[in-house]
Design an enzyme around this catalytic site. Structure first.
Site, PDB file in Angstrom:
ATOM      1  N   LEU A   1      49.370  37.430  32.757  1.00 17.71           N
ATOM      2  CA  LEU A   1      48.104  37.797  33.386  1.00 17.71           C
ATOM      3  C   LEU A   1      47.352  38.681  32.396  1.00 17.71           C
ATOM      4  O   LEU A   1      47.957  39.448  31.652  1.00 17.71           O
ATOM      5  CB  LEU A   1      48.330  38.567  34.694  1.00 17.71           C
ATOM      6  N   ASP A   2      46.029  38.572  32.394  1.00 17.81           N
ATOM      7  CA  ASP A   2      45.232  39.432  31.515  1.00 17.81           C
ATOM      8  C   ASP A   2      45.464  40.898  31.874  1.00 17.81           C
ATOM      9  O   ASP A   2      45.849  41.230  33.007  1.00 17.81           O
ATOM     10  CB  ASP A   2      43.744  39.104  31.651  1.00 17.81           C
ATOM     11  N   LYS A   3      45.192  41.785  30.937  1.00 15.48           N
ATOM     12  CA  LYS A   3      45.468  43.212  31.099  1.00 15.48           C
ATOM     13  C   LYS A   3      44.951  43.764  32.430  1.00 15.48           C
ATOM     14  O   LYS A   3      45.662  44.484  33.124  1.00 15.48           O
ATOM     15  CB  LYS A   3      44.830  43.993  29.939  1.00 15.48           C
TER      16      LYS A   3
ATOM     17  N   ARG B   1      38.189  33.067  34.257  1.00 21.46           N
ATOM     18  CA  ARG B   1      37.027  33.828  33.788  1.00 21.46           C
ATOM     19  C   ARG B   1      36.063  32.931  33.017  1.00 21.46           C
ATOM     20  O   ARG B   1      34.838  32.995  33.202  1.00 21.46           O
ATOM     21  CB  ARG B   1      37.511  34.995  32.935  1.00 21.46           C
TER      22      ARG B   1
END
Length: 329
Positions: A142-144, A241
Site C-alpha cells: 500500500l502507498d505510504k 490514484r
C-alpha cells in the site's frame, strides 16, 4: 542441487513425471518454491534456463517429465535490513499469514528516502524467522499514506501461493475513496499504466503500460465530491490514484495527482479547513478476501474507515444537507 557462490546461482534439477503437460514456469515454481513464479519467469525470458542443454525462453513451453533443468543466473545481492520495534495493528494471525491494518505515514518496504522505519523493519523485529522469507513475506504493498488491509506471508510456501493467487486475480481487494467532482454512476477503468516519462515519482496512463483494471461504484454523492467503493482487478503502482485522475476525478488530498482543493460555493469555514488540511490521499483498503495458502479456505476481513476520513466524510455530508435545496441531482 544448489551451488551458490557470491552472487552467482546455479540450480540443477529434473522435471518430475507428474508434471507432464505443465507450463515450464509452473513446473519450475513447484520444484523451486523458495523463488517466486515471477522471478522464475524472468529467468526464462532472459535466457537463464536450460532444458536438456538447450536454452528455452518461453515460459508457456510444456514439459514432458524427466527433462534435465539447469538455471544459471546472478542473484541480486541481499540487502540486510534492521529489525525495529515498530507497533503493528494485527487483524488476524496464524502459522502461515498475517493480516495488517496499516496506518498512514508508514511505508511498507525500505527504498529511496525510506531506508528504515517501515513495515518490513517491524516484521523483522516481531517475527525474526520471517527473515528467511523473501521481502519478509510482503505479498503486496500500500502507498505510504494509504491506510488499510494487507496480507503478509510467514513462510516461503505461503508467500509462493499468495503471489500466485495475486497473479491469477484470486485475491479481492476493495477500497473506499473520496474523489473530486460528482460521479453519477459506477463503471470500470481499463487503461494501461506505466512510469511517467518525465516525472519519475509519478505513474501515468499510457498505451505501452502494463494492463490495469479498476472497478468502481458510487457510495454517496456530495455537492462537489463523491465517495466511491473500488475493487482492484490488477495491482499496479498508484493504480486507483492514477485511474481516478485519468477520469478527471482525482482523490482528495492526493499530493501527486490531486491538484488544488475545490470547495463548493457557500461552504462554511469548517468545510474549508477540513478540505485544506486533509494532507493525504483519501484512500483506505477496507476489505481483503483470499483463499488461505495452507487450508484453501476462503477468508475475508474488513477494516473500518480511519478517523481522518470519517471526519472528512461527515463534513461533506453536513455540507450537502445544508444545501440540499440547491442540488440538481
Amino acid at each position: 542441487m544448489l551451488e551458490n557462490s557470491l552472487k552467482k546461482l546455479v540450480l540443477v534439477e529434473e522435471i518430475k513425471s507428474h508434471q507432464l503437460g505443465m507450463r515450464l514456469d509452473q513446473a519450475l515454481a513447484e520444484i523451486f518454491p523458495q523463488y517466486s513464479r515471477s522471478r522464475i519467469k524472468d529467468w526464462i525470458l532472459n535466457g537463464h534456463v536450460q532444458v536438456n542443454g538447450l536454452v528455452l525462453t518461453k515460459p508457456k513451453e510444456r514439459v514432458l517429465g524427466g527433462e534435465q533443468i539447469k538455471i544459471d543466473t546472478i542473484l541480486e545481492e541481499e540487502t540486510h535490513h534492521q529489525a525495529e520495534n515498530i507497533p503493528l495493528n494485527i487483524v488476524y494471525e496464524d502459522d502461515a499469514i498475517l493480516i495488517i491494518n496499516k496506518p498512514r505515514d508508514l511505508v511498507v518496504h525500505p527504498g529511496a528516502g525510506n531506508p528504515d522505519g517501515t513495515i518490513l523493519n517491524a516484521l523483522l523485529y516481531h517475527y525474526p524467522d520471517i527473515v528467511n522469507v523473501p521481502r519478509a513475506g510482503i505479498v503486496h504493498r500500500l502507498d505510504k499514506d494509504t491506510t488499510g488491509l494487507m496480507v503478509v506471508a510467514k513462510t516461503i510456501e505461503a508467500q509462493t501461493r499468495l503471489v500466485e493467487s495475486l497473479q491469477l486475480r484470486e485475491i479481492t481487494r476493495e477500497y473506499e475513496a473520496v474523489v473530486m467532482g460528482i460521479i453519477t454512476a459506477g463503471g470500470t477503468v481499463d487503461e494501461p499504466i506505466t512510469r511517467h516519462p518525465t516525472k519519475r515519482t509519478h505513474m501515468a496512463v499510457f498505451p505501452t503500460g502494463k494492463p490495469a483494471i479498476t472497478h468502481y461504484r458510487v457510495m454517496e454523492k456530495y455537492r462537489l465530491h463523491t465517495r466511491l467503493r473500488l475493487r482492484l482487478e490488477t495491482g499496479r503502482t498508484h493504480q486507483i490514484r492514477v485511474h481516478m485522475a485519468h477520469l478527471a476525478h482525482p482523490l482528495i488530498g492526493d499530493p501527486l495527482y490531486g491538484g488544488r482543493p475545490r470547495p463548493p460555493k457557500g461552504a462554511n469555514q469548517e468545510f474549508m479547513d477540513t478540505l485544506r488540511h486533509f494532507d493525504r490521499q483519501a484512500l483506505h483498503a477496507t476489505m481483503l478476501r483470499l483463499f488461505h495458502p495452507t487450508t484453501g479456505e476462503q477468508m475475508q476481513w474488513h477494516a473500518p474507515i480511519p478517523e481522518d476520513m470519517q471526519q472528512l466524510i461527515k463534513v461533506l455530508q453536513d455540507d450537502t444537507k445544508q444545501h440540499q435545496d440547491e442540488l440538481d441531482w
